[in-house]
Write an enzyme that holds these catalytic residues in place. Sequence first.
Site, PDB file in Angstrom:
ATOM      1  N   VAL A   1      71.913  48.673  11.698  1.00 47.42           N
ATOM      2  CA  VAL A   1      71.738  48.904  13.136  1.00 47.42           C
ATOM      3  C   VAL A   1      71.083  47.686  13.794  1.00 47.42           C
ATOM      4  CG1 VAL A   1      70.641  50.355  14.892  1.00 47.42           C
ATOM      5  CG2 VAL A   1      71.531  51.406  12.809  1.00 47.42           C
TER       6      VAL A   1
ATOM      7  N   GLY B   1      68.819  45.626   9.544  1.00 49.55           N
ATOM      8  CA  GLY B   1      69.856  46.180   8.683  1.00 49.55           C
ATOM      9  C   GLY B   1      71.110  46.460   9.488  1.00 49.55           C
TER      10      GLY B   1
ATOM     11  N   LYS C   1      71.585  68.655   7.125  1.00 54.46           N
ATOM     12  CA  LYS C   1      71.375  67.423   6.362  1.00 54.46           C
ATOM     13  C   LYS C   1      71.455  67.772   4.887  1.00 54.46           C
ATOM     14  CE  LYS C   1      70.083  63.119   7.348  1.00 54.46           C
ATOM     15  NZ  LYS C   1      70.522  62.292   8.471  1.00 54.46           N
TER      16      LYS C   1
ATOM     17  N   GLY D   1      63.395  45.387  11.378  1.00 50.86           N
ATOM     18  CA  GLY D   1      64.480  45.893  10.526  1.00 50.86           C
ATOM     19  C   GLY D   1      65.819  45.436  11.062  1.00 50.86           C
TER      20      GLY D   1
HETATM   21  P1  NAD Z   1      69.424  49.742   6.811  1.00 51.42           P
HETATM   22  O1  NAD Z   1      68.932  50.231   5.502  1.00 51.42           O
HETATM   23  O2  NAD Z   1      70.745  49.079   6.892  1.00 51.42           O
HETATM   24  O3  NAD Z   1      68.348  48.730   7.456  1.00 51.42           O
HETATM   25  C1  NAD Z   1      66.979  48.917   7.397  1.00 51.42           C
HETATM   26  C2  NAD Z   1      66.354  47.521   7.339  1.00 51.42           C
HETATM   27  O4  NAD Z   1      64.936  47.668   7.401  1.00 51.42           O
HETATM   28  C3  NAD Z   1      66.660  46.768   6.048  1.00 51.42           C
HETATM   29  O5  NAD Z   1      67.146  45.488   6.360  1.00 51.42           O
HETATM   30  C4  NAD Z   1      65.307  46.723   5.319  1.00 51.42           C
HETATM   31  O6  NAD Z   1      65.159  45.548   4.533  1.00 51.42           O
HETATM   32  C5  NAD Z   1      64.363  46.737   6.509  1.00 51.42           C
HETATM   33  N1  NAD Z   1      62.998  47.148   6.183  1.00 51.42           N
HETATM   34  C6  NAD Z   1      62.569  48.044   5.272  1.00 51.42           C
HETATM   35  N2  NAD Z   1      61.234  48.105   5.278  1.00 51.42           N
HETATM   36  C7  NAD Z   1      60.801  47.234   6.219  1.00 51.42           C
HETATM   37  C8  NAD Z   1      59.525  46.850   6.713  1.00 51.42           C
HETATM   38  N3  NAD Z   1      58.395  47.360   6.232  1.00 51.42           N
HETATM   39  N4  NAD Z   1      59.471  45.937   7.711  1.00 51.42           N
HETATM   40  C9  NAD Z   1      60.596  45.386   8.214  1.00 51.42           C
HETATM   41  N5  NAD Z   1      61.830  45.712   7.784  1.00 51.42           N
HETATM   42  C10 NAD Z   1      61.914  46.614   6.803  1.00 51.42           C
HETATM   43  O7  NAD Z   1      69.349  51.014   7.787  1.00 51.42           O
HETATM   44  P2  NAD Z   1      70.083  51.219   9.180  1.00 51.42           P
HETATM   45  O8  NAD Z   1      71.324  51.967   8.961  1.00 51.42           O
HETATM   46  O9  NAD Z   1      70.113  49.941   9.934  1.00 51.42           O
HETATM   47  O10 NAD Z   1      69.068  52.222   9.908  1.00 51.42           O
HETATM   48  C11 NAD Z   1      67.847  51.763  10.426  1.00 51.42           C
HETATM   49  C12 NAD Z   1      67.027  52.943  10.933  1.00 51.42           C
HETATM   50  O11 NAD Z   1      67.762  53.643  11.944  1.00 51.42           O
HETATM   51  C13 NAD Z   1      66.708  54.008   9.861  1.00 51.42           C
HETATM   52  O12 NAD Z   1      65.450  54.565  10.147  1.00 51.42           O
HETATM   53  C14 NAD Z   1      67.784  55.044  10.073  1.00 51.42           C
HETATM   54  O13 NAD Z   1      67.377  56.321   9.647  1.00 51.42           O
HETATM   55  C15 NAD Z   1      67.941  54.998  11.582  1.00 51.42           C
HETATM   56  N6  NAD Z   1      69.259  55.449  12.050  1.00 51.42           N
HETATM   57  C16 NAD Z   1      70.384  54.823  11.612  1.00 51.42           C
HETATM   58  C17 NAD Z   1      71.624  55.251  12.071  1.00 51.42           C
HETATM   59  C18 NAD Z   1      72.893  54.564  11.647  1.00 51.42           C
HETATM   60  O14 NAD Z   1      73.944  54.817  12.262  1.00 51.42           O
HETATM   61  N7  NAD Z   1      72.863  53.715  10.651  1.00 51.42           N
HETATM   62  C19 NAD Z   1      71.704  56.319  12.971  1.00 51.42           C
HETATM   63  C20 NAD Z   1      70.528  56.919  13.409  1.00 51.42           C
HETATM   64  C21 NAD Z   1      69.300  56.479  12.950  1.00 51.42           C
END
Ligand code: NAD
Length: 366
Positions: free
Chosen positions: A195, A193, A92, A191
């Site tokens: 995913v 976002g 990482k 969340g």
């Molecule tokens: P993202 O930043 O697109 O989405 C995260 C969402 O969570 C945002 O909409 C944000 O507003 C919301 N959020 C933040 N704090 C919050 C709270 N207290 N309560 C409710 N919502 C809240 O991120 P992502 O890419 O969708 O990833 C989401 C999670 O999955 C992260 O923990 C990331 O590490 C993990 N992850 C993502 C991937 C990937 O392919 N994107 C792969 C493995 C793991």
Amino acid sequence: MAGIKTEEKIQEGSIYGQIVSMGHEQLVFCYDEPTGLKAIIAIHNTVLGPSLGGTRMWNYASEEEAITDVLRLSRGMTFKAAISGLNIGGGKAVLIGDPKLKTEAYLRRLGRFIDSLGGRYITAEDVNMKTRDMEYIAMETSYVTGLPEIKGGGGDPSPVTAYGTYMGIKAAARKAYGSDTLSGKKILVQGIGQVGKHLVEYLKKEDAVIAISDIDQKKLSEVVSWSKAEIVAANQVYDYPMDIYSPCALGAVLHDESIPRLKCDVIAGAANNQLKDEERHGQMLLDYGILYAPDFLINAGGLINVYAEYQGGYKKELAYQQAENIYATCLEVLHTAYRENETPQQTALKMALERISSITKVKLSY
Ligand code: NAD
């Protein structure tokens, strides 16, 4: 001359102390004055193959915080790759600074640092990094993946992560309820976002009763407009009655205060490092009768996708096919955990470590 006893010189809590206790191979500090680049690259384990893991840019409060983050995240990547059957190790990178400061030169300088490691570390997107940033890095090194689809890459890995998480939710439902159908199950996605919103699409197709929570009102309105999901305030999540809780926002949401409040049968989501303390809170969930699908197993879809791209000849269908295997692996982990009376997190870690250990022997033999 007497040999130096290295272990006596390493102090607990020091940087070497952390590296030794978490089993890392290498920690690389990179600095470039003209662009202001401050990067730390952690290579945890390369037994299965070169280390792969995204670059995260964050305004860390201190260098210590950045070091702890990169060490913890790279270790997680080792286990994620191992349990997913991928021939890569865990690595990482973190960038210390305001994401708005990223420039072409900044990212290309990072690319040169990554290139200098000769392939021991391959990067991809993570928090605050986009496919466009990968393109700049790719101008200086070939040790990068997660490039835009239009450039022959696999594009944003999030939809594949969502699909794998969906498979994990179904496997967990099968273990908890005897059937993997999600129709009628009340599922809260915390969340929405990259995913989370794709996960809601899968859940909607299965007629689950969906609730969503986010701190971003615009995202909530957008997802409600097509999903008709119920909105749950961010501070109400732990008290909301639901069948399945799917954390897809932040890590460390499962802790001493949240677990006793939770009203659900199953926890299965994409967020990394959901258990604040792997041992203590994994056991607490077991004691409270809540079935937990290990995050690093069910959120591996994104890694599967970027690895497929790195291997060359990327085919989206194959990445999805491989992410589908998360269902079988998750079910195996859950069955084994309950049979052996251990937490699913412990079982999954054990399975990952066993694979690494058996391949170490293969590599050492003639
Ligand atoms: P993202 O930043 O697109 O989405 C995260 C969402 O969570 C945002 O909409 C944000 O507003 C919301 N959020 C933040 N704090 C919050 C709270 N207290 N309560 C409710 N919502 C809240 O991120 P992502 O890419 O969708 O990833 C989401 C999670 O999955 C992260 O923990 C990331 O590490 C993990 N992850 C993502 C991937 C990937 O392919 N994107 C792969 C493995 C793991």
